[in-house]
Every structure is written in C-alpha cells, then in structure tokens.
Write an enzyme that holds these catalytic residues in place. Structure first.
Site, mmCIF file in Angstrom:
data_model
loop_
_atom_site.group_PDB
_atom_site.id
_atom_site.type_symbol
_atom_site.label_atom_id
_atom_site.label_comp_id
_atom_site.label_asym_id
_atom_site.label_seq_id
_atom_site.Cartn_x
_atom_site.Cartn_y
_atom_site.Cartn_z
ATOM 1 N N THR A 129 -1.973 6.020 0.294
ATOM 2 C CA THR A 129 -1.857 5.376 -0.146
ATOM 3 C C THR A 129 0.123 4.285 -0.681
ATOM 4 O O THR A 129 0.232 2.939 -0.366
ATOM 5 C CB THR A 129 -2.607 4.488 -1.471
ATOM 6 O OG1 THR A 129 -3.795 4.955 -0.284
ATOM 7 C CG2 THR A 129 -3.281 3.131 -1.513
ATOM 8 N N HIS A 186 1.505 2.958 2.639
ATOM 9 C CA HIS A 186 1.051 1.991 3.022
ATOM 10 C C HIS A 186 1.337 0.935 2.316
ATOM 11 O O HIS A 186 2.073 -0.111 2.832
ATOM 12 C CB HIS A 186 -0.820 1.813 2.768
ATOM 13 C CG HIS A 186 -1.281 2.764 3.494
ATOM 14 N ND1 HIS A 186 -0.523 3.065 5.334
ATOM 15 C CD2 HIS A 186 -2.583 3.454 3.682
ATOM 16 C CE1 HIS A 186 -1.573 3.956 6.029
ATOM 17 N NE2 HIS A 186 -2.373 3.993 4.602
#
Ligand SMILES: [Zn+2]
Ligand SMILES: [Zn+2]
Length: 348
Positions: A43, A46
C-alpha cells in the site's frame, strides 16, 4: 524538541519527501509512540508511486506508513490498557466500534474504517499517535523488525486460517511479502504440501527458504498440469490468492479440488472474467474474501505463531534500512527483489 523527521507524501504526484513535522498531539484516548521499526507495505508503494487507487483515496500532505513497532512514551488521560514503556504495534483499521459489524465480531469489515497512514498520519516517522483501542502490546523480547510485520503477517494468517489447513494441500498464488508469509504460516501450522506459485526468481527462492515444498513459475511451466501432478490429479484443497492477477485466478479455479476453499486477499485492478459454472458452482468451491485481520482473534494467532519460533522471520525480513533511505526501499519494492523491507527512524 518538538519536531520529528518523517516521510511525507507532500503533493499529488509520484514520490515522497523526507522532512520534519511537529510531534503529534494526543487526545484523551490516544497514545504517543516512539517508532522503533516500520516496514514498507505494498500500500505504501502504491501511495509512493501515486497509482490510480491512491489518486482517489489519498489527500496529501500525509505521513506515510502503518506497519510498526514502537515504545509508548505518553498516554492520554483516559487510557487504561496501555502503559508508558510498553512496546506496541497497531491494528491499522481504526473502526467505529458502534455499527452492526463492529458489534458482531466483524470489525475488520466495519464500513466506517479509517486506515492508519492512509486516512490518518502514519508511521514513517519518529513518533506516531494512535488510539489506545488499536494498540497491541508486544512481547518486548522480540526484535522490533519482527514485531513491525505483524500487521501484514496477520493478513497472511487470516487468509491461510480462514478454514481447515492442517493436513491439507495449499497453493499460495503470488509470493510478494504477504504470500511469502502465507507459505511460512501454512508450513508452520501443518499443511501437508505447500505449493508456491510466483514469477519473480528472487521470491521463488524466498518461498523455498521459508518452507515451500514445491515452487512453480507459471511463465516457465504449465501451472495447472503441474499442480494436478503434485496432488494426484485431485487439485489443491486450498488456494491462498495473493496475486490479484486475473490469469492466475482463472487458473486457480482449474486446479482447485472439488469442494476446495479459495481465500482471496490479492486485489485485482480490474474486473476478472471467471467460469463461475465450472470453476465454482459445479465444483462446490467456497470463495472467501479476506480483508484485514479479525479483531482481535487474528492478532492472538499471530502472537502465538511468533512465540512458536517456527516462522523463519529472519528470512521474511530481507532488508533493514534507515528511514532516510526510504527511496531505496521503494525501489526494492518496485523490483520485487525483496521480502519485507524494514525502516528504522533512528538506526544505530
Ligand atoms: Zn500493510
Ligand atoms: Zn463499525
């Protein structure tokens, strides 16, 4: 001393900066934690690379990071469970505590969930403030670089243990850090045969090192045929889907056993076309979406597995870097040539 160094997503574009911010203030139900170690999650990558999901969800400026272990240095006046000096990690889902799901043991799917370091200021910093309710008090004898990975390890545990696993065959599809942990967990809890499916050679080797009995590179061989060969033509009892890759998901429904269980943690970026009739219905397959960790059942399972010493954590954590080198860590994540990358705000 009221400033701290931290990694901030400062603008809506690729990258992040190392800078300083005020040390966070705490509310009556919060604790202030001095971060000892914080690991990079997919995450975080990202958000760093500013993908389509991040562009919709993230509102810069944001201190990134959510996986950590640290020492409690201050507690709010209503805090009762956690003490100064405790070494804590955090359940990163900050939930409402009031809805039907929270009230029925399913807080991990509370619809009002906020995520640490996604919706709130995170842990790539010297200090972080978190609600007491989210603190998980650790065994201080375990090194912080292992304690900080409990949150993603909880994802792996939740995936593998969402149904029967002892004596079963399991295919772990996608061996990024959580897939690698899923291999280690399946092995540690007594799966009969753990088949790791992965395209990156570094991670194939890592899967072997943490205990995979069979590794398959689907680019190099026919994955369906090989899984069937490895399971007397029956297919695997369990698929742990960690890749989010549409082809891999379609293939998994061809080599999962009749009556098998597919636990899905990987997140596809687009719709996936499936043969529902032959892949799921006629095979009596159970599909289980996995999000987060059961609160706090999964955390107790993680604690027990850490205490068992059977997880080969030294293989799972492949890189340790000072916080200042976060860009190097992000490059490692991009290359895929790593397990867990851990950052230290004050590396000695
Ligand atoms: Zn994470
Ligand atoms: Zn709720």
């Amino acid at each position: 001393m009221n400033k701290m160094k931290c990694v901030v997503k400062s603008e809506p574009k690729e990258g992040a900066i190392l800078t300083t911010r005020e040390i966070p203030q705490i509310g009556p139900n919060e604790i202030l934690v001095k971060v000892l170690a914080t690991s990079i999650c997919g995450t975080d990558y990202h958000i760093y690379s500013w993908d389509a999901w991040s562009q919709k969800r993230i509102k810069p400026p944001l201190i990134m990071g959510h996986e950590f272990a640290g020492e409690v240095i201050k507690v709010g006046e209503k805090v009762s469970k956690v003490k100064i000096g405790d070494i804590v990690s955090a359940e990163t889902h900050i939930v409402c505590g009031k809805c039907e799901l929270c009230a029925t043991g399913k807080a991990h799917i509370c619809k009002d969930t906020l995520i640490l370091g996604v919706d709130t200021q995170g842990t790539f910093a010297e200090y972080v403030a978190i609600p007491e309710d989210n603190a998980w008090v650790n065994d201080p004898s375990i090194p912080p670089e292992y304690l900080c990975i409990q949150e993603p390890l909880g994802n792996a545990v939740h995936t593998v243990l969402s149904g029967d696993i002892i004596g079963k065959t399991i295919a772990v599809v996608g061996c990024g850090p959580i897939g690698i942990m899923a291999v280690a967990v399946a092995k540690a809890v007594g799966a009969a045969k753990v088949i790791a499916i992965e395209v990156n050679e570094y991670r194939i080797n890592l899967a072997k090192e943490v205990g995979a009995d069979v590794v398959i590179n689907p680019i190099k061989e026919d994955v369906i045929k090989r899984v069937l060969d490895e399971t007397d033509g029956m297919g695997v009892d369990v698929v742990a889907e960690m890749s989010g890759n549409s082809t891999a998901i379609q293939q998994a429904l061809k080599y999962i056993k009749l009556g098998g269980r597919m636990a899905m943690l990987g997140i596809p970026t687009e719709d996936v076309k499936l043969d529902v009739a032959n892949g799921i219905v006629f095979k009596g397959v159970q599909i289980h979406g996995i999000v987060g960790r059961r609160m706090y059942e999964t955390w107790h399972q993680v604690k027990g597995l850490l205490a068992s010493g059977n997880l080969k954590l030294d293989k799972i954590v492949t890189h340790k870097l000072p916080l200042e080198d976060f860009e190097k860590g992000m490059e490692l994540m991009k290359s895929g040539n790593c397990g867990k990358v851990v950052l230290f705000p004050n590396m000695k």
